[in-house]
Enzyme design. Structure first.
Site, PDB file in Angstrom:
ATOM      1  N   ASN A  45       0.844  -1.200   0.000  1.00 58.10           N
ATOM      2  CA  ASN A  45       0.000   0.000   0.000  1.00 58.10           C
ATOM      3  C   ASN A  45       0.877   1.247   0.000  1.00 58.10           C
ATOM      4  OD1 ASN A  45       0.644  -0.752   2.709  1.00 58.10           O
ATOM      5  ND2 ASN A  45      -1.032   0.460   3.523  1.00 58.10           N
ATOM      6  N   ILE A  46       0.384   2.272  -0.681  1.00 51.97           N
ATOM      7  CA  ILE A  46       1.125   3.527  -0.845  1.00 51.97           C
ATOM      8  C   ILE A  46       0.167   4.666  -0.492  1.00 51.97           C
ATOM      9  CG2 ILE A  46       2.439   4.984  -2.425  1.00 51.97           C
ATOM     10  CD1 ILE A  46       2.820   2.391  -4.181  1.00 51.97           C
ATOM     11  N   GLU A  47       0.377   5.261   0.682  1.00 56.66           N
ATOM     12  CA  GLU A  47      -0.542   6.301   1.149  1.00 56.66           C
ATOM     13  C   GLU A  47      -0.122   7.680   0.666  1.00 56.66           C
ATOM     14  OE1 GLU A  47      -1.057   5.684   5.395  1.00 56.66           O
ATOM     15  OE2 GLU A  47      -2.317   3.927   4.990  1.00 56.66           O
ATOM     16  N   CYS A  56      -4.043   0.752  -2.550  1.00 58.29           N
ATOM     17  CA  CYS A  56      -3.917  -0.476  -1.758  1.00 58.29           C
ATOM     18  C   CYS A  56      -2.852  -1.396  -2.367  1.00 58.29           C
ATOM     19  CB  CYS A  56      -5.234  -1.228  -1.722  1.00 58.29           C
ATOM     20  SG  CYS A  56      -6.541  -0.420  -0.789  1.00 58.29           S
ATOM     21  N   GLU A  58      -3.085  -4.490  -3.137  1.00 57.69           N
ATOM     22  CA  GLU A  58      -3.647  -5.322  -4.209  1.00 57.69           C
ATOM     23  C   GLU A  58      -3.615  -4.592  -5.543  1.00 57.69           C
ATOM     24  OE1 GLU A  58      -4.823  -4.662  -1.204  1.00 57.69           O
ATOM     25  OE2 GLU A  58      -6.483  -5.974  -0.662  1.00 57.69           O
ATOM     26  N   CYS A  93     -10.470  -4.286   0.010  1.00 57.42           N
ATOM     27  CA  CYS A  93     -11.525  -3.266   0.034  1.00 57.42           C
ATOM     28  C   CYS A  93     -12.392  -3.390  -1.220  1.00 57.42           C
ATOM     29  CB  CYS A  93     -10.913  -1.863   0.134  1.00 57.42           C
ATOM     30  SG  CYS A  93     -10.269  -1.225  -1.429  1.00 57.42           S
ATOM     31  N   CYS A  96     -10.688  -2.517  -4.590  1.00 55.21           N
ATOM     32  CA  CYS A  96      -9.786  -3.574  -5.077  1.00 55.21           C
ATOM     33  C   CYS A  96     -10.578  -4.764  -5.624  1.00 55.21           C
ATOM     34  CB  CYS A  96      -8.843  -4.021  -3.971  1.00 55.21           C
ATOM     35  SG  CYS A  96      -7.591  -2.778  -3.610  1.00 55.21           S
TER      36      CYS A  96
HETATM   37  N1  THU Z   1      -5.237  -1.442   2.557  1.00 59.87           N
HETATM   38  C1  THU Z   1      -4.676  -2.268   1.615  1.00 59.87           C
HETATM   39  O1  THU Z   1      -3.607  -1.976   1.077  1.00 59.87           O
HETATM   40  N2  THU Z   1      -5.330  -3.397   1.305  1.00 59.87           N
HETATM   41  C2  THU Z   1      -6.444  -3.860   1.938  1.00 59.87           C
HETATM   42  O2  THU Z   1      -6.939  -4.945   1.606  1.00 59.87           O
HETATM   43  C3  THU Z   1      -7.056  -3.065   3.007  1.00 59.87           C
HETATM   44  C4  THU Z   1      -6.514  -1.698   3.171  1.00 59.87           C
HETATM   45  C5  THU Z   1      -4.499  -0.236   2.959  1.00 59.87           C
HETATM   46  C6  THU Z   1      -5.045   1.073   2.504  1.00 59.87           C
HETATM   47  C7  THU Z   1      -4.485   2.021   3.557  1.00 59.87           C
HETATM   48  O3  THU Z   1      -3.169   2.394   3.184  1.00 59.87           O
HETATM   49  C8  THU Z   1      -4.395   1.181   4.811  1.00 59.87           C
HETATM   50  O4  THU Z   1      -4.459  -0.166   4.374  1.00 59.87           O
HETATM   51  C9  THU Z   1      -5.493   1.440   5.816  1.00 59.87           C
HETATM   52  O5  THU Z   1      -6.745   1.372   5.221  1.00 59.87           O
END
Ligand code: THU
Length: 139
Positions: A45-47, A56, A58, A93, A96
């Site tokens: 994941n890259i915020e 996300c 995925e 989510c 995804c």
């Molecule tokens: N996130 C994912 O990368 N994949 C998931 O299946 C659930 C959520 C990430 C998004 C965000 O960076 C962090 O988790 C919190 O929601």
């Protein structure tokens, strides 16, 4: 998928957690995506400070694969947790799941949720996205 492949998928997804960029949630996620021909694409994941551009793990894996011309997939493994501690299964989510719907057969695409190499659950995309809307619905 054989047991050896499942374990390799879990191990690879776990290794991606260290690349997670999650300064806002501290929820670190790793993914491994198995293509039809057996290649594995990885993702984390890259915020983002503006929040909504966050990607996300995925989708990172899917977009890496598709941007290299790969569009056929067998399975994805997802692992993650607060501060990178994997203690529970995490599920993809809704966004995804919809991206998976674009490229995968919901009846056969396997989603591996794992805590470690011995503890995992496998679900189909159809189980996680029943009655999903896909390309066939607008053709
Ligand atoms: N996130 C994912 O990368 N994949 C998931 O299946 C659930 C959520 C990430 C998004 C965000 O960076 C962090 O988790 C919190 O929601």
């Amino acid at each position: 998928m054989d047991e050896r492949t499942i374990k390799k998928m879990i191990k690879t997804a776990m290794e991606q957690i260290r690349f997670s960029y999650a300064p806002y949630s501290d929820f670190k996620v790793g993914a491994s995506l198995l293509s039809e021909n057996g290649d594995i694409f990885t993702g984390c994941n890259i915020e983002n400070a503006a929040y909504s551009p966050t990607n996300c793990a995925e989708r990172t894996a899917f977009f890496k694969a598709v941007s290299k011309g790969v569009r056929d997939f067998q399975a994805i493994c997802i692992v993650g947790g607060k501060s990178g501690n994997v203690t529970e299964y995490i599920t993809p989510c809704g966004v995804c799941r919809q991206v998976m719907m674009e490229f995968c057969n919901p009846e056969t695409f396997q989603i591996i949720l794992a805590v470690d190499e011995e503890h995992y659950r496998i679900l189909t995309l159809k189980e996680l996205l029943p009655l999903g809307f896909g390309a066939e619905d607008i053709s």
